[in-house]
Design a protein around this motif. Sequence first.
Motif, mmCIF file in Angstrom:
data_model
loop_
_atom_site.group_PDB
_atom_site.id
_atom_site.type_symbol
_atom_site.label_atom_id
_atom_site.label_comp_id
_atom_site.label_asym_id
_atom_site.label_seq_id
_atom_site.Cartn_x
_atom_site.Cartn_y
_atom_site.Cartn_z
ATOM 1 N N ALA A 62 0.821 -1.070 0.147
ATOM 2 C CA ALA A 62 -0.023 -0.024 0.085
ATOM 3 C C ALA A 62 1.002 1.170 0.031
ATOM 4 N N ARG A 63 2.059 1.293 0.755
ATOM 5 C CA ARG A 63 2.809 2.411 0.835
ATOM 6 C C ARG A 63 3.509 2.652 -0.591
ATOM 7 N N TYR A 64 3.940 1.480 -1.146
ATOM 8 C CA TYR A 64 4.733 1.541 -2.468
ATOM 9 C C TYR A 64 3.652 2.040 -3.407
ATOM 10 N N GLN A 65 2.333 1.614 -3.448
ATOM 11 C CA GLN A 65 1.494 2.090 -4.561
ATOM 12 C C GLN A 65 1.145 3.341 -4.369
ATOM 13 N N LEU A 66 0.916 3.881 -2.986
ATOM 14 C CA LEU A 66 0.193 5.016 -2.777
ATOM 15 C C LEU A 66 1.381 6.133 -2.668
#
Length: 105
Positions: free
Chosen positions: A86-90
């Motif tokens: 999630a952190r990588y995508q966002l």
Amino acid sequence: MWTKHHKERKLGRFVLPAITIAFVSYFSYHSIHGELGLIATEKFERTRLERVATLEKLVTKREALERQVRLLSDGSLERDMLDEVARYQLNVSRDDEITIFRNYF
């Protein structure tokens, strides 16, 4: 007594070699430039090698995606993995964190 006298023609002795040369030339040309000739075979081989390289890249990418899906959906959802993805995508992180990006795709 009747005898037939034939005058030997110089052109007559070149007929068979000329037909042979035409025959060999025709098939030689098509063995190089035809649909299944040497040039077409080389082009086919280049295309095959390009597609094999593309296939290897796609297989590697698919395996990475399958590994990532296994980590996310093996029955026990790992919060660290979910949080990391999630952190990588966002592209989100907190001020007190150090972010190290790795390519999953």
